[in-house]
Design an enzyme around this catalytic site. Structure first.
Site, PDB file in Angstrom:
ATOM      1  N   LYS A   4     -33.467  14.695  40.279  1.00 47.27           N
ATOM      2  CA  LYS A   4     -32.442  15.657  40.701  1.00 47.27           C
ATOM      3  C   LYS A   4     -32.778  16.335  42.041  1.00 47.27           C
ATOM      4  CE  LYS A   4     -28.754  17.895  38.953  1.00 47.27           C
ATOM      5  NZ  LYS A   4     -27.722  17.241  38.135  1.00 47.27           N
ATOM      6  N   GLY A  30     -17.152  17.418  40.626  1.00 44.88           N
ATOM      7  CA  GLY A  30     -17.468  18.701  41.242  1.00 44.88           C
ATOM      8  C   GLY A  30     -18.969  18.934  41.169  1.00 44.88           C
ATOM      9  N   ASP A  79     -24.279  15.258  41.254  1.00 43.88           N
ATOM     10  CA  ASP A  79     -24.613  13.828  41.196  1.00 43.88           C
ATOM     11  C   ASP A  79     -23.463  12.949  41.681  1.00 43.88           C
ATOM     12  OD1 ASP A  79     -26.781  14.963  39.997  1.00 43.88           O
ATOM     13  OD2 ASP A  79     -26.274  14.312  37.962  1.00 43.88           O
ATOM     14  N   SER A  80     -22.274  13.178  41.128  1.00 44.33           N
ATOM     15  CA  SER A  80     -21.158  12.334  41.554  1.00 44.33           C
ATOM     16  C   SER A  80     -20.808  12.619  43.011  1.00 44.33           C
ATOM     17  CB  SER A  80     -19.936  12.520  40.653  1.00 44.33           C
ATOM     18  OG  SER A  80     -19.501  13.869  40.653  1.00 44.33           O
ATOM     19  N   ALA A  81     -20.990  13.872  43.448  1.00 44.13           N
ATOM     20  CA  ALA A  81     -20.673  14.225  44.837  1.00 44.13           C
ATOM     21  C   ALA A  81     -21.585  13.482  45.816  1.00 44.13           C
ATOM     22  CB  ALA A  81     -20.817  15.735  45.038  1.00 44.13           C
ATOM     23  N   GLU A  97     -50.915  17.557  37.674  1.00 44.32           N
ATOM     24  CA  GLU A  97     -49.469  17.552  37.911  1.00 44.32           C
ATOM     25  C   GLU A  97     -48.788  18.854  37.528  1.00 44.32           C
ATOM     26  OE1 GLU A  97     -51.072  16.135  35.510  1.00 44.32           O
ATOM     27  OE2 GLU A  97     -49.903  15.835  33.698  1.00 44.32           O
ATOM     28  N   HIS A 126     -55.085  18.394  34.161  1.00 46.43           N
ATOM     29  CA  HIS A 126     -53.735  17.942  34.539  1.00 46.43           C
ATOM     30  C   HIS A 126     -53.396  18.407  35.959  1.00 46.43           C
ATOM     31  CE1 HIS A 126     -52.345  16.216  30.747  1.00 46.43           C
ATOM     32  NE2 HIS A 126     -53.185  17.074  30.206  1.00 46.43           N
ATOM     33  N   CYS A 130     -56.291  12.817  32.005  1.00 49.95           N
ATOM     34  CA  CYS A 130     -56.500  13.225  30.617  1.00 49.95           C
ATOM     35  C   CYS A 130     -56.740  12.000  29.724  1.00 49.95           C
ATOM     36  CB  CYS A 130     -55.329  14.092  30.148  1.00 49.95           C
ATOM     37  SG  CYS A 130     -55.680  14.940  28.602  1.00 49.95           S
ATOM     38  N   TYR A 131     -55.801  11.680  28.828  1.00 49.71           N
ATOM     39  CA  TYR A 131     -55.989  10.485  27.984  1.00 49.71           C
ATOM     40  C   TYR A 131     -56.227   9.258  28.867  1.00 49.71           C
ATOM     41  CZ  TYR A 131     -54.979   6.720  24.683  1.00 49.71           C
ATOM     42  OH  TYR A 131     -55.062   5.587  23.908  1.00 49.71           O
ATOM     43  N   GLY A 153     -51.725  11.499  27.093  1.00 49.21           N
ATOM     44  CA  GLY A 153     -51.052  11.048  25.878  1.00 49.21           C
ATOM     45  C   GLY A 153     -51.548  11.857  24.705  1.00 49.21           C
TER      46      GLY A 153
END
Ligand code: XMP
Length: 519
Positions: free
Chosen positions: A375, A233, A236-238, A180, A178, A90-91, A63
């Site tokens: 994603k 197309g 995500d919707s696919a 990550e 960190h 970290c924080y 943070g």
């Protein structure tokens, strides 16, 4: 309180407590990469609420504040009494030290960027097989100077005498660096040691397990009802549609509105992928004329976005109404959308139009099977469901499509010119093997004309701008350092193959100050 040790399922998530760092999402993604389900929660969560979630472990993010500043974010100290494994980053590590009776000092010297860390004792988080010196990414001003009672210090750096600490009996751990970020080379291994060894969790969050659970949940929600899904197309919707189709088959009907502002051949690709390969019921509406008519004389970007968005919803409604008794609307909402809509204080830069956005006056129940996914996980699910790579790895495309990439008034001719140039840019990115490294690559038609010479003839033609960016999440982006040879190939192909274009430029603006799209 005891926690089931298999914490990988969604019943026992790893909770990432957000202390206002830009890194909380990244931590949650890294935990998922370790095949353990994770969710982000605000630091205002109470210990009782944490206990109710029965998490497999809790991770405190970094943070921007100092624990010494009044009003800096805290966590309910009862969380330390729950017996749940905790890792502070970290924080988060400083907070653990401060709340459990250690000391955090303002040394007056910060530590930022790559730093050599020295491991004195492997403990739970480090491997005895590695060098004692290893590079880590630091970003802190305060440092833990004295660990709380019962903690051992396992690593240090020149500015951080306590770069890692742990209390293995209470299963509480902290790292000043960190783990990550990609700049900490062994960072993922540190996280995994915390999850597997420190917290005793088993890796079982997999694409297959997600699909099985999602299919069961969709069946339970839809029962024998009927659902519609707007296909753009995009990935995500696919993937949402393919998943719902796997769950309820012909009870799902997809609607694809071809706005005439799509990428080259996109309409046909969608029809092929869904109607032919997946056998999904599909209503395809060719609405290009209606969109071009609505855009005559419109120049202002926001006005264009509004017109395209509203017309899209109207046409989608007309098509959805053909599906008798549809009570459910499938949407490809992702986890980052869910997190962001919870804390929306950002100034509006552009009004986004999302395909499948709920028409307000339509009375649908939402089905959002991807709302827990990032994603990259959506892509893995799409691949597993058999969607073609062109769809799974497709770059993001704005709802208003080429409408916001033709600057100024949009006409069928300009859209066709741009679609051709854009197809060349994307094909060359794919041929160079850069498709998965680049966040988005596309062409823009700024609608200005310049003088050139081709053969011995003067030309007065259109300019195409190539835009290619790298990004993690589209919130910030950098212009991609594409090889000159690749840019040269794109440029000569566009000029030779797309009639009416005599000049190509490359956009070297990052975001901020630019945005990814031009409008
Ligand atoms: P900007 O241009 O704001 O874009 O930097 C950030 C990301 O969002 C995409 N984008 C949209 N996506 N509907 C969408 O679904 C929209 O109206 C829209 N406008 C921009 C853009 O392509 C980039 O990935």
């Amino acid at each position: 309180m005891s926690i089931a040790p298999d914490g990988a399922s969604r019943d026992h998530p790893v909770l990432v407590v957000d202390f206002g760092a830009q890194y909380a999402q990244l931590i949650a993604r890294r935990v998922r990469e370790a095949h353990i389900y994770s969710e982000i929660v605000p630091h205002s969560i109470s210990a009782d609420e944490i206990a109710d979630r029965q998490p497999g472990a809790v991770i405190f993010s970094g943070g921007p504040k100092s624990v010494h500043v009044e009003g800096s974010p805290r966590i309910d100290p009862d969380v330390y009494r729950l017996g749940i494994p905790i890792l502070g980053i970290c924080y988060g590590a400083q907070l653990i030290a401060a709340q459990l009776g250690g000391e955090v000092s303002r040394t007056g010297v910060g530590e930022y960027g790559r730093t050599a860390m020295s491991v004195s004792h492997p403990g739970t988080l480090f491997s005895p097989d590695e060098d004692t010196e290893r590079p880590v990414w630091m970003s802190h001003f305060d440092s833990i100077s004295t660990p709380p009672d019962g903690f051992v210090v396992t690593a240090s750096t020149p500015q951080a005498p306590v770069a890692a600490l742990e209390n293995p009996d209470q299963r509480i751990f902290g790292v000043q660096f960190h783990p990550e970020v990609a700049h900490t080379p062994g960072g993922q291994a540190v996280l995994e040691r915390f999850l597997y060894r420190g917290a005793g969790l088993a890796p079982s969050w997999t694409t297959e397990s997600f699909i099985d659970e999602a299919v069961a949940a969709i069946r339970a929600q839809i029962g024998d009802g009927r659902a519609v899904c707007g296909l753009s197309g995009g990935v995500d919707s696919a993937v949402a549609a393919a998943l719902v189709h796997r769950a309820v088959g012909h009870q799902l009907t997809c609607v694809f509105v071809d706005t005439g502002l799509m990428r080259q051949d996109e309409g046909q690709q969608v029809i092929d992928a869904f109607r032919r390969s997946q056998g999904i019921e599909l209503i395809a509406v060719d609405a290009a004329d209606r969109f071009f008519d609505a855009l005559v004389g419109v120049i202002d970007p926001e006005e264009k976005r509004k017109i395209i968005g509203e017309l899209f919803i109207r046409i989608f409604e007309e098509a959805a109404n053909q599906v008798d008794g549809a009570a459910y609307l499938v949407q490809g909402t992702l986890y980052p959308d869910v997190i962001e809509s919870g804390s929306d204080s950002a100034a509006k830069i552009k009004s986004h139009h999302n395909v499948g956005g709920i028409p307000e006056e339509m009375d649908f129940e939402l089905v959002e099977p991807l709302r827990d996914l990032f994603k990259d996980e959506v892509r893995a699910v799409g691949h597993e469901l058999g969607l073609p790579d062109e769809i799974v790895w497709r770059h993001p495309f704005p709802g208003p499509g080429l409408g916001v990439r033709v600057i100024g008034e949009v006409t069928p001719d300009k859209a066709a010119l741009l679609a051709k140039a854009d197809a060349i840019v994307r094909a060359e990115i794919t041929a160079a093997g850069l498709e998965r490294e680049i966040w988005q690559a596309f062409a823009v038609l700024p609608d200005i004309r310049t003088v050139g010479v081709m053969g011995d003839e003067r030309t007065y033609g259109q300019v195409v701008v190539i835009r290619a960016v790298t990004s993690e999440d589209a919130m910030t982006a950098d212009w991609a350092r594409l090889p000159y040879e690749l840019l040269e190939k794109m440029s000569s192909r566009i000029i030779n193959e797309v009639d009416g274009i005599n000049r190509v430029a490359y956009d070297i603006t990052s975001k901020p100050p630019g945005t990814i799209e031009w409008e």
